[in-house]
Scaffold this motif. Structure first.
Motif, PDB file in Angstrom:
ATOM      1  N   ARG A  43       0.827  -1.206   0.000  1.00  0.00           N
ATOM      2  CA  ARG A  43       0.000   0.000   0.000  1.00  0.00           C
ATOM      3  C   ARG A  43       0.866   1.263   0.000  1.00  0.00           C
ATOM      4  N   LYS A  44       1.919   1.210  -0.788  1.00  0.00           N
ATOM      5  CA  LYS A  44       2.818   2.345  -0.954  1.00  0.00           C
ATOM      6  C   LYS A  44       2.864   2.702  -2.437  1.00  0.00           C
ATOM      7  N   LYS A  45       3.013   3.956  -2.717  1.00  0.00           N
ATOM      8  CA  LYS A  45       3.160   4.395  -4.102  1.00  0.00           C
ATOM      9  C   LYS A  45       4.614   4.167  -4.517  1.00  0.00           C
ATOM     10  N   PRO A  46       4.825   3.563  -5.688  1.00  0.00           N
ATOM     11  CA  PRO A  46       6.211   3.424  -6.144  1.00  0.00           C
ATOM     12  C   PRO A  46       6.707   4.750  -6.713  1.00  0.00           C
ATOM     13  N   LEU A  47       7.740   5.308  -6.131  1.00  0.00           N
ATOM     14  CA  LEU A  47       8.345   6.522  -6.645  1.00  0.00           C
ATOM     15  C   LEU A  47       9.518   6.077  -7.511  1.00  0.00           C
ATOM     16  N   GLU A  48       9.346   6.176  -8.822  1.00  0.00           N
ATOM     17  CA  GLU A  48      10.355   5.682  -9.750  1.00  0.00           C
ATOM     18  C   GLU A  48      11.266   6.819 -10.197  1.00  0.00           C
ATOM     19  N   ILE A  49      12.567   6.585 -10.088  1.00  0.00           N
ATOM     20  CA  ILE A  49      13.558   7.562 -10.534  1.00  0.00           C
ATOM     21  C   ILE A  49      13.604   7.509 -12.064  1.00  0.00           C
ATOM     22  N   ASN A  50      13.350   8.649 -12.695  1.00  0.00           N
ATOM     23  CA  ASN A  50      13.279   8.708 -14.158  1.00  0.00           C
ATOM     24  C   ASN A  50      14.601   8.379 -14.830  1.00  0.00           C
ATOM     25  N   THR A  51      14.487   7.825 -16.022  1.00  0.00           N
ATOM     26  CA  THR A  51      15.661   7.593 -16.862  1.00  0.00           C
ATOM     27  C   THR A  51      15.743   8.626 -17.984  1.00  0.00           C
ATOM     28  N   VAL A  52      14.624   9.333 -18.226  1.00  0.00           N
ATOM     29  CA  VAL A  52      14.585  10.361 -19.266  1.00  0.00           C
ATOM     30  C   VAL A  52      13.951  11.627 -18.703  1.00  0.00           C
ATOM     31  N   ASP A  53      14.285  12.765 -19.303  1.00  0.00           N
ATOM     32  CA  ASP A  53      13.688  14.033 -18.888  1.00  0.00           C
ATOM     33  C   ASP A  53      12.322  14.198 -19.573  1.00  0.00           C
TER      34      ASP A  53
END
Length: 168
Positions: A38-48
């Motif tokens: 029950r957590k939101k996945p905060l994904e580190i971007n690979t593109v701008d």
């Protein structure tokens, strides 16, 4: 259970490393784990926003910023995919990855041991990754060469996720 306990206890420095061939479902499993917790996945971007590839230094700074503003145990599950360029010891050049050597062992370990939000680091291979240098700050690993629909080895206890058995 490890990630669940990390959130519940507000653990600092909670890190899991997923590794395996491209297309085996590592990122989807990370998203599934976030949903299960029950957590939101905060994904580190690979593109701008314009679709240009971000440099490893910018991505690592983004990870560090996210960790700096999170409160222990209260935030999302941070998913840091494609970390070869951050953890690389420069032998990835033969595979097309370019580690620029700007991340010292000390810096990476400091970030790993002090992150306030539990994090999943994802890489396609551990060849060329300085795993020995950061192993003390990775509490669990999940890895294998085959599709994640097969049984894979891991250091996360006897948990099951959609029929995937994880071994201690």
């Amino acid at each position: 259970k490890y990630l669940e306990a990390s959130f519940r206890e507000g653990a600092v420095g909670a890190n899991v490393l997923f590794w395996g061939s491209p297309g085996t479902g590592k990122t989807e499993v990370a998203r599934y784990l976030a949903q299960t917790l029950r957590k939101k996945p905060l994904e580190i971007n690979t593109v701008d926003p314009d679709g240009h590839a971000l440099k490893s230094a910018d991505r690592f700074d983004c990870f560090r910023f996210c960790q700096g503003v999170m409160r222990k145990g209260c935030g999302p599950l941070v998913v840091f995919d494609e970390v070869e360029d951050v953890l690389s010891d420069d032998t990835f050049a033969r595979l097309g990855f370019k580690g620029n050597g700007s991340f010292s062992k000390g810096l990476v370990n400091k970030v790993l041991e002090s992150n306030t939000a539990p994090s999943i680091w994802i890489t396609n291979t551990v060849d060329g990754v300085a795993i020995e240098a950061v192993a003390g700050n990775i509490q669990a690993t999940v890895g294998g060469a085959g599709p994640l629909s097969n049984t894979i080895s891991a250091g996360v206890g006897g948990n099951m996720i959609n029929g995937i058995k994880f071994f201690a």
